[in-house]
Design a protein around this motif. Structure first.
Motif, PDB file in Angstrom:
ATOM      1  N   LYS A 271      45.282  34.226  40.021  1.00 59.27           N
ATOM      2  CA  LYS A 271      46.225  34.758  41.018  1.00 59.27           C
ATOM      3  C   LYS A 271      45.652  35.637  42.147  1.00 59.27           C
ATOM      4  CE  LYS A 271      49.413  34.725  37.125  1.00 59.27           C
ATOM      5  NZ  LYS A 271      50.365  35.579  36.130  1.00 59.27           N
ATOM      6  N   ALA A 272      46.604  35.561  43.199  1.00 58.74           N
ATOM      7  CA  ALA A 272      46.269  36.554  44.257  1.00 58.74           C
ATOM      8  C   ALA A 272      46.232  38.015  43.820  1.00 58.74           C
ATOM      9  CB  ALA A 272      47.335  36.370  45.271  1.00 58.74           C
ATOM     10  N   ILE A 273      45.161  38.771  44.222  1.00 59.34           N
ATOM     11  CA  ILE A 273      44.998  40.021  43.757  1.00 59.34           C
ATOM     12  C   ILE A 273      44.587  40.785  45.058  1.00 59.34           C
ATOM     13  CG2 ILE A 273      44.290  39.583  41.264  1.00 59.34           C
ATOM     14  CD1 ILE A 273      41.171  40.165  42.479  1.00 59.34           C
ATOM     15  N   GLU A 274      44.804  42.256  44.954  1.00 60.20           N
ATOM     16  CA  GLU A 274      44.529  43.164  46.101  1.00 60.20           C
ATOM     17  C   GLU A 274      43.693  44.062  45.715  1.00 60.20           C
ATOM     18  OE1 GLU A 274      46.869  46.488  48.771  1.00 60.20           O
ATOM     19  OE2 GLU A 274      48.225  45.034  47.795  1.00 60.20           O
ATOM     20  N   ILE A 275      42.525  44.214  46.364  1.00 61.28           N
ATOM     21  CA  ILE A 275      41.322  44.974  46.242  1.00 61.28           C
ATOM     22  C   ILE A 275      41.222  45.863  47.417  1.00 61.28           C
ATOM     23  CG2 ILE A 275      38.928  45.375  45.626  1.00 61.28           C
ATOM     24  CD1 ILE A 275      39.068  42.736  43.957  1.00 61.28           C
TER      25      ILE A 275
ATOM     26  N   ASN B 189      36.108  33.225  44.794  1.00 64.20           N
ATOM     27  CA  ASN B 189      34.898  33.574  44.025  1.00 64.20           C
ATOM     28  C   ASN B 189      34.487  34.948  44.305  1.00 64.20           C
ATOM     29  OD1 ASN B 189      34.424  31.157  43.097  1.00 64.20           O
ATOM     30  ND2 ASN B 189      33.207  30.214  45.219  1.00 64.20           N
ATOM     31  N   LEU B 190      34.572  35.593  43.015  1.00 66.78           N
ATOM     32  CA  LEU B 190      34.207  37.040  42.985  1.00 66.78           C
ATOM     33  C   LEU B 190      32.757  37.608  42.280  1.00 66.78           C
ATOM     34  CD1 LEU B 190      37.677  38.340  41.962  1.00 66.78           C
ATOM     35  CD2 LEU B 190      36.671  38.137  44.171  1.00 66.78           C
ATOM     36  N   ILE B 191      32.048  38.270  42.605  1.00 63.19           N
ATOM     37  CA  ILE B 191      30.826  38.757  41.927  1.00 63.19           C
ATOM     38  C   ILE B 191      30.905  40.207  41.483  1.00 63.19           C
ATOM     39  CG2 ILE B 191      28.278  38.929  41.890  1.00 63.19           C
ATOM     40  CD1 ILE B 191      27.979  36.620  43.534  1.00 63.19           C
ATOM     41  N   MET B 192      30.976  40.654  40.212  1.00 64.35           N
ATOM     42  CA  MET B 192      31.001  41.897  39.746  1.00 64.35           C
ATOM     43  C   MET B 192      29.320  42.318  39.461  1.00 64.35           C
ATOM     44  SD  MET B 192      34.333  41.933  37.116  1.00 64.35           S
ATOM     45  CE  MET B 192      34.040  43.548  36.963  1.00 64.35           C
TER      46      MET B 192
ATOM     47  N   LEU C 258      43.249  38.969  48.033  1.00 64.60           N
ATOM     48  CA  LEU C 258      42.372  37.946  48.062  1.00 64.60           C
ATOM     49  C   LEU C 258      43.237  36.649  47.248  1.00 64.60           C
ATOM     50  CD1 LEU C 258      39.430  39.596  46.221  1.00 64.60           C
ATOM     51  CD2 LEU C 258      39.508  39.004  48.489  1.00 64.60           C
ATOM     52  N   PRO C 259      43.287  35.681  47.789  1.00 69.60           N
ATOM     53  CA  PRO C 259      43.977  34.405  47.276  1.00 69.60           C
ATOM     54  C   PRO C 259      43.595  33.785  45.950  1.00 69.60           C
ATOM     55  CG  PRO C 259      42.768  33.642  49.304  1.00 69.60           C
ATOM     56  CD  PRO C 259      42.392  35.232  49.079  1.00 69.60           C
TER      57      PRO C 259
END
Length: 401
Positions: free
Chosen positions: A256-260, A270-273, A265-266
């Protein structure tokens, strides 16, 4: 759950079998070459352990050479890392996408082999509604019991619950065992041995005393026996996993869309932690502090004794070994190696037992040092965080007086 404490107790024997093969091979290599290159042997060891634990088959790639399953798994590692960092999901192209980088061919072979293993395992287990033992000798006339393998336990549990496990799910679990448990274990053991070899604080002597006094290490010592008898080794392992472990980042995709930090972010971003930086930070909250270690070492520095408890006086050797124990690290104390909560690694107990047992077997047999003129080790990020060079050790048979 095939990886709970009760079940992991059944896997100790398989780890010891493969560890004993490793030290025997390294002893022969020292007589022949005078040096041992450890990286590939440790990868073979990890895969051999998984094959015994996972489905009661003895790949024995340590002595016979790399197994075809291992070669395909290594190919998948390489391609997964490329895909993780690719700006375009080319593998999603219909029909041909998964074959563009060659990973599709390796995966197809792996799925076929895993499907055959499941069918053979199931057929061998089911005898008049009971589970039978495999007649295959592994070592010292011991047998691999299919009913105690990961696959056997899953099939047994499914039968007891009168449910049917989807074959694709079983295949996925077996593949995940190899992907999650082979390079990670190999890299952890590699880094641990390197740290022991370069240490100048007497660490190797302390570890040697510990393993030489561990009762029944090569035979009857069980999971609890290993954990209780080897606190220094466990502390070293935890510190390697914290600062030099094989998992330095985690790739995610949001559903889902998230706000950081004010940026939305739609879905399917792709996210990298990154894991490494947070574990070096000091927390002002008492219950979240990384222990300072008996030597007061700050969290940004490596200290193999950091997780020891009751070792305040050990620098002058007046602290009784019997009083040593280990503070098991958690997410709150800056430990990220196995995740936490619903996403915690289910194989943590097995992985920890494997690393500790293998290191104990090595240090019980050998004194270790780096080959003269050895290049410094750096970690490089591929599918996992791994050594950038082959680690070459010179091993001397240890006196057991």
């Amino acid at each position: 759950a095939p990886f709970n404490r009760n079940h992991v107790r059944d896997y100790v024997g398989a780890v010891k079998v493969v560890a004993s093969r490793l030290v025997d091979k390294w002893g022969d290599s020292m007589k022949k070459d005078g040096v041992v290159t450890i990286n590939n042997d440790l990868l073979c060891l990890a895969m051999d352990v998984i094959s015994l634990v996972g489905f009661a088959q003895d790949m024995d790639s340590l002595r016979k050479g790399e197994h075809h399953l291992g070669l395909d798994i290594k190919a998948v590692f390489q391609k997964l890392f490329i895909r993780m960092l690719s700006p375009l999901p080319y593998w999603k192209v219909p029909v041909v996408g998964t074959y563009i980088d060659g990973m599709g061919w390796a995966m197809n072979r792996l799925v076929r082999n895993m499907r055959q293993i499941i069918h053979e395992h199931h057929s061998a287990l089911m005898v008049e509604g009971k589970f039978e033992r495999s007649s295959e000798n592994v070592q010292n006339n011991s047998v691999t019991d299919r009913s105690k393998s990961f696959l056997g336990k899953a099939l047994l549990q499914s039968k007891a619950e009168k449910s049917k496990l989807a074959e694709n799910r079983l295949i996925g679990n077996l593949l995940h065992l190899f992907i999650a448990g082979s390079e990670t274990s190999m890299n952890t053991i590699c880094s641990s041995l390197y740290e022991i070899a370069i240490d100048e604080t007497g660490l190797q002597d302390e570890l040697a005393v510990e393993v030489l006094t561990c009762s029944g290490l090569e035979n009857e010592a069980d999971l609890e026996g290993l954990n209780d008898s080897l606190p220094r080794l466990r502390s070293l392992m935890y510190e390697v996993l914290r600062l030099k472990g094989p998992t330095s980042l985690l790739a995610l995709e949001n559903a889902k869309a998230i706000e950081i930090c004010g940026t939305v972010l739609p879905p399917s971003t792709n996210l990298i932690m990154l894991f490494r930086h947070p574990v070096t930070l000091e927390s002002s909250k008492g219950h979240k502090k990384i222990p300072r270690s008996p030597r007061g070492t700050p969290s940004c520095e490596f200290c193999p004794r950091r997780w020891l408890v009751g070792a305040d006086q050990m620098e002058d050797n007046t602290q009784s070994e019997e009083k040593l124990s280990v503070l098991e690290p958690s997410f709150k104390t800056g430990f990220r190696a196995f995740g936490t909560g619903l996403r915690v690694c289910p194989g943590r107990l097995l992985a920890e037992m494997e690393v500790v047992a293998v290191l104990a077997f090595i240090l019980r047999r050998f004194e270790i040092k780096l080959q003269e003129g050895h290049s410094p080790l750096k970690l490089t990020t591929k599918f996992t965080e791994c050594p950038n060079i082959d680690i070459k050790l010179v091993l001397t048979e240890r006196s057991r007086r």
